[in-house]
Design a protein around this motif. Structure first.
Motif, PDB file in Angstrom:
ATOM      1  N   ARG A 195      -5.047  -8.414   0.656  1.00  0.00           N
ATOM      2  CA  ARG A 195      -5.513  -7.590   1.183  1.00  0.00           C
ATOM      3  C   ARG A 195      -6.824  -8.195   2.113  1.00  0.00           C
ATOM      4  N   LYS A 200      -9.122  10.018  -1.120  1.00  0.00           N
ATOM      5  CA  LYS A 200     -10.152   9.253  -1.901  1.00  0.00           C
ATOM      6  C   LYS A 200     -10.771   9.922  -2.753  1.00  0.00           C
ATOM      7  N   ASN A 259      -7.099  -7.685   5.919  1.00  0.00           N
ATOM      8  CA  ASN A 259      -8.532  -7.131   6.627  1.00  0.00           C
ATOM      9  C   ASN A 259      -9.004  -8.344   7.810  1.00  0.00           C
ATOM     10  N   GLU A 262       0.854  -1.240   0.064  1.00  0.00           N
ATOM     11  CA  GLU A 262      -0.019   0.008  -0.082  1.00  0.00           C
ATOM     12  C   GLU A 262       0.894   1.085  -0.140  1.00  0.00           C
ATOM     13  N   GLU A 288      -8.593  11.163   4.171  1.00  0.00           N
ATOM     14  CA  GLU A 288      -8.727   9.687   4.037  1.00  0.00           C
ATOM     15  C   GLU A 288      -8.322   9.232   2.544  1.00  0.00           C
ATOM     16  N   CYS A 345      -7.280   6.762  -0.891  1.00  0.00           N
ATOM     17  CA  CYS A 345      -7.817   6.026  -1.474  1.00  0.00           C
ATOM     18  C   CYS A 345      -7.494   4.496  -1.399  1.00  0.00           C
ATOM     19  N   SER A 346      -8.481   3.610  -1.688  1.00  0.00           N
ATOM     20  CA  SER A 346      -8.379   2.149  -1.401  1.00  0.00           C
ATOM     21  C   SER A 346      -7.062   1.579  -2.128  1.00  0.00           C
ATOM     22  N   THR A 347      -6.494   0.372  -1.853  1.00  0.00           N
ATOM     23  CA  THR A 347      -5.655  -0.014  -2.586  1.00  0.00           C
ATOM     24  C   THR A 347      -6.131  -0.649  -3.944  1.00  0.00           C
ATOM     25  N   GLN A 348      -7.347  -1.031  -4.049  1.00  0.00           N
ATOM     26  CA  GLN A 348      -7.867  -1.153  -5.470  1.00  0.00           C
ATOM     27  C   GLN A 348      -8.079   0.032  -6.262  1.00  0.00           C
ATOM     28  N   GLU A 349      -8.438   1.260  -5.580  1.00  0.00           N
ATOM     29  CA  GLU A 349      -8.578   2.469  -6.365  1.00  0.00           C
ATOM     30  C   GLU A 349      -7.193   2.629  -6.710  1.00  0.00           C
TER      31      GLU A 349
END
Length: 162
Positions: free
Chosen positions: A126, A79, A130, A62, A95, A97-101
């Motif tokens: 991931r 984000k 989680n 990440e 905040e 962004c997510s790893t996927q984003e």
């Protein structure tokens, strides 16, 4: 191996402050993964070692992926990039962004390609992270070890430019 980076940029600054730049921080996480997986005398890592290898590998992925995104433009790690404020970025009070984003932005904006098998491996990592962080994980030791990088290597961090 964790001490490998201690003499570099992550050293203690005058006045007792510490500095953890993203790339060095990500590499330090990777050193920790190796420390947890490679044991002296050829012994296998224990459950606690596997847990921290998974947590630190996900953190490394990440941090390093977001560092690449940040190199393109600092607003891209928010984000919602249109809400980016430099002061919030510099203080870390936003905040991200997510790893996927992050992967999607690296592909669509930066032009990096990731093999489907590497994206799948990242998603499994991931998911394990989680589970460990939020509700616990029961999994096969060898499968967890493989995802943490001891038994097979992934090229997920080496996306190739178009």
């Amino acid at each position: 191996m964790a001490d490998t980076l201690s003499s570099g940029s992550m050293s203690q600054l005058p006045g007792g402050d510490v500095h953890f730049p993203p790339i060095e921080n990500g590499l330090d996480y990777l050193c920790s993964v190796v420390d947890h997986l490679v044991k002296t005398g050829g012994e296998s890592p224990g459950a606690r070692d596997l847990k921290y290898a998974v947590l630190h590998l996900q953190a490394a992925v990440e941090v390093l992926l977001k560092a690449r995104l940040q190199a393109e433009n600092w607003t891209l790690v928010f984000k919602v990039p249109s809400t980016a404020v430099r002061a919030k970025f510099e203080s870390g009070e936003f905040e991200s962004c997510s790893t996927q984003e992050t992967l999607a932005r690296l592909k669509s904006i930066v032009g990096l390609e990731f093999a489907a098998k590497d994206v799948t491996a990242l998603n499994k990592l991931r998911g394990d992270r989680n589970a460990l962080q939020h509700y616990g994980l029961t999994a096969s030791g060898p499968a967890t070890e493989a995802r943490a990088g001891r038994r097979k290597r992934s090229t997920a961090l080496h996306g190739s430019a178009r």
